[in-house]
Design a protein around this motif. Structure first.
Motif, PDB file in Angstrom:
ATOM      1  N   GLN A  21      91.730  42.555   8.832  1.00  0.00           N
ATOM      2  CA  GLN A  21      92.782  41.720   9.178  1.00  0.00           C
ATOM      3  C   GLN A  21      94.205  40.998   8.711  1.00  0.00           C
ATOM      4  O   GLN A  21      94.732  40.221   8.520  1.00  0.00           O
TER       5      GLN A  21
ATOM      6  N   LYS B 149      92.802  26.023  10.158  1.00  0.00           N
ATOM      7  CA  LYS B 149      92.152  27.119  10.198  1.00  0.00           C
ATOM      8  C   LYS B 149      91.569  26.895   8.169  1.00  0.00           C
ATOM      9  O   LYS B 149      90.776  27.772   7.808  1.00  0.00           O
TER      10      LYS B 149
ATOM     11  N   SER C 259      80.353  41.875  12.164  1.00  0.00           N
ATOM     12  CA  SER C 259      81.164  42.759  12.468  1.00  0.00           C
ATOM     13  C   SER C 259      82.772  41.601  12.761  1.00  0.00           C
ATOM     14  O   SER C 259      84.300  42.310  12.349  1.00  0.00           O
ATOM     15  N   GLU C 260      82.418  40.320  13.075  1.00  0.00           N
ATOM     16  CA  GLU C 260      83.497  39.869  12.681  1.00  0.00           C
ATOM     17  C   GLU C 260      84.260  39.158  11.509  1.00  0.00           C
ATOM     18  O   GLU C 260      85.224  38.888  11.577  1.00  0.00           O
TER      19      GLU C 260
ATOM     20  N   SER D  53      81.817  30.486  12.909  1.00  0.00           N
ATOM     21  CA  SER D  53      82.638  32.085  13.397  1.00  0.00           C
ATOM     22  C   SER D  53      83.641  31.384  14.799  1.00  0.00           C
ATOM     23  O   SER D  53      83.810  29.488  15.138  1.00  0.00           O
ATOM     24  N   ILE D  54      84.540  31.885  14.470  1.00  0.00           N
ATOM     25  CA  ILE D  54      86.027  31.640  15.608  1.00  0.00           C
ATOM     26  C   ILE D  54      85.896  31.839  17.216  1.00  0.00           C
ATOM     27  O   ILE D  54      85.901  31.357  18.039  1.00  0.00           O
ATOM     28  N   GLU D  55      85.042  33.249  17.121  1.00  0.00           N
ATOM     29  CA  GLU D  55      84.523  34.083  18.810  1.00  0.00           C
ATOM     30  C   GLU D  55      83.302  32.950  18.850  1.00  0.00           C
ATOM     31  O   GLU D  55      83.341  33.040  20.450  1.00  0.00           O
ATOM     32  N   LYS D  56      82.545  32.394  18.591  1.00  0.00           N
ATOM     33  CA  LYS D  56      81.270  31.301  18.988  1.00  0.00           C
ATOM     34  C   LYS D  56      81.170  30.343  18.042  1.00  0.00           C
ATOM     35  O   LYS D  56      80.716  30.060  17.244  1.00  0.00           O
TER      36      LYS D  56
ATOM     37  N   ARG E 163      86.188  41.959  10.223  1.00  0.00           N
ATOM     38  CA  ARG E 163      87.555  41.841  11.243  1.00  0.00           C
ATOM     39  C   ARG E 163      88.770  41.285  10.268  1.00  0.00           C
ATOM     40  O   ARG E 163      89.561  40.797  10.128  1.00  0.00           O
ATOM     41  N   TRP E 164      88.017  40.226  10.183  1.00  0.00           N
ATOM     42  CA  TRP E 164      88.871  39.178   9.430  1.00  0.00           C
ATOM     43  C   TRP E 164      89.100  40.319   7.763  1.00  0.00           C
ATOM     44  O   TRP E 164      89.908  39.886   7.686  1.00  0.00           O
TER      45      TRP E 164
ATOM     46  N   PRO F 188      79.366  33.467  12.154  1.00  0.00           N
ATOM     47  CA  PRO F 188      80.211  34.648  12.235  1.00  0.00           C
ATOM     48  C   PRO F 188      79.274  36.219  11.684  1.00  0.00           C
ATOM     49  O   PRO F 188      78.528  36.123  11.563  1.00  0.00           O
ATOM     50  N   SER F 189      79.316  37.038  12.665  1.00  0.00           N
ATOM     51  CA  SER F 189      78.821  38.417  12.623  1.00  0.00           C
ATOM     52  C   SER F 189      79.118  39.550  12.309  1.00  0.00           C
ATOM     53  O   SER F 189      80.061  39.103  11.199  1.00  0.00           O
TER      54      SER F 189
END
Length: 72
Positions: A35, A67, A27-28, A16-19, A31-32, A24-25
């Protein structure tokens, strides 16, 4: 199978980038996909787009030098 289901099914995604240091969740991951941060077989599908199996190319964050993650 939807693109988000494919990534969840094969289970090969970067951390995960957010956590950091966690998986990753959904939802994440969604989003990937939305995007255009994931390339599957040369295409950039959105989360709800259908993806055919026999995946020969899977790239996360293709434009990033630090990344970028390629799964062969």
């Amino acid at each position: 199978m939807k693109a988000i289901e494919v990534l969840d099914y094969i289970g090969v995604v970067p951390m995960s980038i957010e956590k950091p240091c966690t998986y990753p969740s959904k939802s994440e991951i969604k989003r990937w996909l939305n995007q255009s941060s994931v390339v599957i077989n040369g295409a950039k599908p959105k989360a709800e787009d259908d993806v055919e199996f026999l995946i020969t190319e899977l790239v996360f964050f293709p434009k990033s030098k630090t990344k970028k993650t390629t799964v062969i």
